[in-house]
Motif scaffolding. Structure first.
Motif, PDB file in Angstrom:
ATOM      1  N   UNK A 462      49.554  64.002  16.032  1.00  0.00           N
ATOM      2  CA  UNK A 462      49.773  65.185  16.864  1.00  0.00           C
ATOM      3  C   UNK A 462      48.540  66.076  16.899  1.00  0.00           C
ATOM      4  N   UNK A 463      47.823  66.152  15.794  1.00  0.00           N
ATOM      5  CA  UNK A 463      46.589  66.942  15.753  1.00  0.00           C
ATOM      6  C   UNK A 463      45.613  66.431  16.809  1.00  0.00           C
ATOM      7  N   UNK A 464      45.466  65.111  16.891  1.00  0.00           N
ATOM      8  CA  UNK A 464      44.554  64.529  17.872  1.00  0.00           C
ATOM      9  C   UNK A 464      45.004  64.845  19.299  1.00  0.00           C
ATOM     10  N   UNK A 465      46.292  64.733  19.554  1.00  0.00           N
ATOM     11  CA  UNK A 465      46.806  65.022  20.889  1.00  0.00           C
ATOM     12  C   UNK A 465      46.613  66.487  21.258  1.00  0.00           C
ATOM     13  N   UNK A 466      46.904  67.376  20.282  1.00  0.00           N
ATOM     14  CA  UNK A 466      46.773  68.809  20.569  1.00  0.00           C
ATOM     15  C   UNK A 466      45.312  69.231  20.688  1.00  0.00           C
ATOM     16  N   UNK A 467      44.404  68.526  20.013  1.00  0.00           N
ATOM     17  CA  UNK A 467      42.984  68.839  20.182  1.00  0.00           C
ATOM     18  C   UNK A 467      42.543  68.593  21.624  1.00  0.00           C
ATOM     19  N   UNK A 468      43.016  67.509  22.210  1.00  0.00           N
ATOM     20  CA  UNK A 468      42.681  67.218  23.610  1.00  0.00           C
ATOM     21  C   UNK A 468      43.288  68.266  24.541  1.00  0.00           C
ATOM     22  N   UNK A 469      44.532  68.643  24.237  1.00  0.00           N
ATOM     23  CA  UNK A 469      45.179  69.633  25.089  1.00  0.00           C
ATOM     24  C   UNK A 469      44.530  71.009  24.917  1.00  0.00           C
ATOM     25  N   UNK A 470      44.031  71.291  23.715  1.00  0.00           N
ATOM     26  CA  UNK A 470      43.350  72.566  23.480  1.00  0.00           C
ATOM     27  C   UNK A 470      42.079  72.661  24.322  1.00  0.00           C
ATOM     28  N   UNK A 471      41.384  71.541  24.482  1.00  0.00           N
ATOM     29  CA  UNK A 471      40.190  71.534  25.340  1.00  0.00           C
ATOM     30  C   UNK A 471      40.569  71.906  26.774  1.00  0.00           C
ATOM     31  N   UNK A 472      41.716  71.401  27.238  1.00  0.00           N
ATOM     32  CA  UNK A 472      42.187  71.758  28.584  1.00  0.00           C
ATOM     33  C   UNK A 472      42.564  73.239  28.646  1.00  0.00           C
ATOM     34  N   UNK A 473      43.139  73.747  27.551  1.00  0.00           N
ATOM     35  CA  UNK A 473      43.499  75.166  27.501  1.00  0.00           C
ATOM     36  C   UNK A 473      42.240  76.039  27.631  1.00  0.00           C
ATOM     37  N   UNK A 474      41.143  75.620  26.996  1.00  0.00           N
ATOM     38  CA  UNK A 474      39.902  76.394  27.088  1.00  0.00           C
ATOM     39  C   UNK A 474      39.375  76.414  28.517  1.00  0.00           C
TER      40      UNK A 474
END
Length: 490
Positions: A462-474
């Motif tokens: 989940x950390x890996x998935x949320x890291x990718x989504x965090x990049x989109x959030x930025x």
């Protein structure tokens, strides 16, 4: 004989009293509501003796249930920034101007410009705002010169109560360092501010460590309370530090996330490390302590959750709605929520920014949108952390507040922040932080019971998935900032 410690919290609209033992078990607790004055639009004032009278009445009730001879000391906290103006006789010159007063809004740009003109006070310009003691004091000087000439000392809310109960002038590092009258680099009252705005240095009280004993109840106060015990009182601290203290934030110097109305991130360090982002608050609980806490806020943090549930869903059954969110949706949600529904003040200082959903389609579900709200607040907190973090990685984040009751939200935070989440089961408040100061003064230290919390570990997938989504959030964040500026300048 058992030892009892009393915590006092001088809040904005209420005063809390709590009597505890040295393990922080509550023996007695009460809360007293009061109203402040609004004589003109934007003005918020109070006769500071209101606090004193409520405290004395509260203590009378407390001593009917707790023997004063068992009480080892008083700790105190309260609203920050509220400014009390004292004459040479120790009396209030005029009503105190409260932290949420906005009468100085037209003055703030000029004050900031004058602060920025000097290298030694430029950092103060970042935090001065309506309700700041600097602005309040300058307003009295410019608009009520007779009152200004009568001022012998300025104090903050809790300090006035200390003065009236012990006869001693005192403040602490927390209240002084956030007053816009303090030099964070020299760690004391700012001489530059005093010279620039024409303030006599005698206006400013001695600054003490929060757990330092500054006096004991006067004979007059003991007579009013009907007690003989000579009880000591510590300098106390502002409510932000007291809340962090009660949440064990300082025990291992780990960051704190508070999910109340707002989403507050507090990062402590013991090395007086000043950050460019966030508000730097000097804590200094004990002698030799150089702790700074850096505080940042997602203003609509916890409120985003209640807004979505109560305004959109028209329900208060948070648990049931969260149960409907499938576990497999975590990290796989196509919807992103930008959580700044009422502006942003820490990283961009832009009150015009508003929230947004992105990634909606005809297939978007109720569960995806609610999950996006919970994820969006966590993304906002993570972005604060990226700007405010210490050089060393944290071992965990402590999460407190109403939002911490949600196991789902805690799990989301663990995986978005990428570190374990410590959830304190027995939630404490600022008034308990005040009591901890009294315990520290008497016994030298205070330690929390290790059985009062649980740890939520992140899942690496989940950390890996949320890291990718965090990049989109930025990417979304930058786009909304550009949009806000474009609309503003249109």
């Amino acid at each position: 004989m058992k030892h009892v410690y009393i915590g006092l919290d001088i809040g904005t609209t209420s005063i809390k009293l709590s009597a505890v033992d040295n393990k922080l078990n509550t023996l007695y607790e009460n809360q007293y509501m009061y109203n402040y004055l609004t004589p003109h639009k934007g003005w918020r004032e109070i006769d500071p003796n209101t606090w004193v009278e409520i405290v004395l009445e509260g203590l009378k009730e407390l001593f009917l249930r707790v023997s004063p001879h068992e009480v080892k000391g008083f700790g105190i906290t309260g609203q920050m920034h509220t400014t009390v103006f004292i004459d040479k006789h120790g009396c209030s010159v005029r009503p105190a101007i409260m932290w949420n007063d906005t009468r100085t809004k037209e003055m703030i740009p000029k004050i900031k410009a004058r602060l920025k003109a000097h290298e030694s006070s430029a950092h103060i310009a970042k935090i001065v705002s309506t309700g700041s003691p600097l602005a309040n004091l300058l307003w009295v000087k410019e608009n009520e010169p007779e009152n200004f000439d009568a001022i012998d000392k300025i104090l903050f809310a809790k300090d006035y109560v200390i003065l009236k109960l012990t006869g001693h002038y005192s403040t602490d590092y927390c209240d002084s360092s956030t007053s816009s009258l303090y030099d964070l680099n020299k760690d004391g009252w700012s001489e530059t501010v005093q010279n620039e705005f024409g303030f006599n240095k005698e206006l400013f009280p001695p600054i003490n460590y929060s757990s330092a004993v500054v006096g004991e109840l006067t004979e007059e106060i003991r007579e009013r309370l009907g007690i003989e015990a000579r009880i000591s009182m510590v300098a106390g601290t502002g409510d932000n530090v007291a809340a962090a203290l009660a949440a064990a934030c300082f025990e291992n110097d780990q960051p704190l996330i508070s999910l109340g109305t707002s989403g507050v991130l507090v990062i402590p360090n013991r090395f007086h490390q000043l950050k460019d982002a966030g508000k730097n608050v000097v804590a200094k609980i004990q002698n030799g302590d150089d702790t700074i806490i850096t505080q940042g806020t997602v203003q609509a943090g916890g409120k985003s959750n209640s807004w979505w549930m109560e305004n959109i869903y028209r329900t208060k059954d948070y648990a049931q709605e969260q149960e409907h969110i499938p576990a497999q949706l975590l990290g796989n949600n196509d919807v992103i929520f930008f959580p700044h529904l009422n502006g942003e003040k820490t990283l961009h200082a832009n009150p015009e920014i508003r929230g947004a959903f992105v990634g909606l389609s005809f297939e978007t579900t109720r569960e995806e949108m609610y999950l996006a709200v919970l994820e969006g607040v966590a993304f906002g907190i993570r972005r604060l952390f990226d700007f405010m973090r210490n050089e060393e990685d944290p071992k965990y984040f402590t999460v407190v507040g109403g939002g911490a009751k949600s196991g789902l939200w805690l799990n989301i935070f663990a995986n978005i922040m990428q570190f374990p989440i410590k959830h304190v089961r027995k939630s404490q408040e600022a008034v308990h932080g005040a009591a901890i100061l009294a315990i520290t003064a008497s016994e030298g230290a205070f330690s929390f019971d290790s059985h009062e919390y649980q740890m939520i570990q992140p899942d690496q997938l989940l950390v890996q998935k949320y890291n990718k989504k965090y990049e989109n959030y930025l990417v979304l964040s930058d786009a909304i900032l550009q949009y806000t500026e474009a609309v503003k300048n249109k």
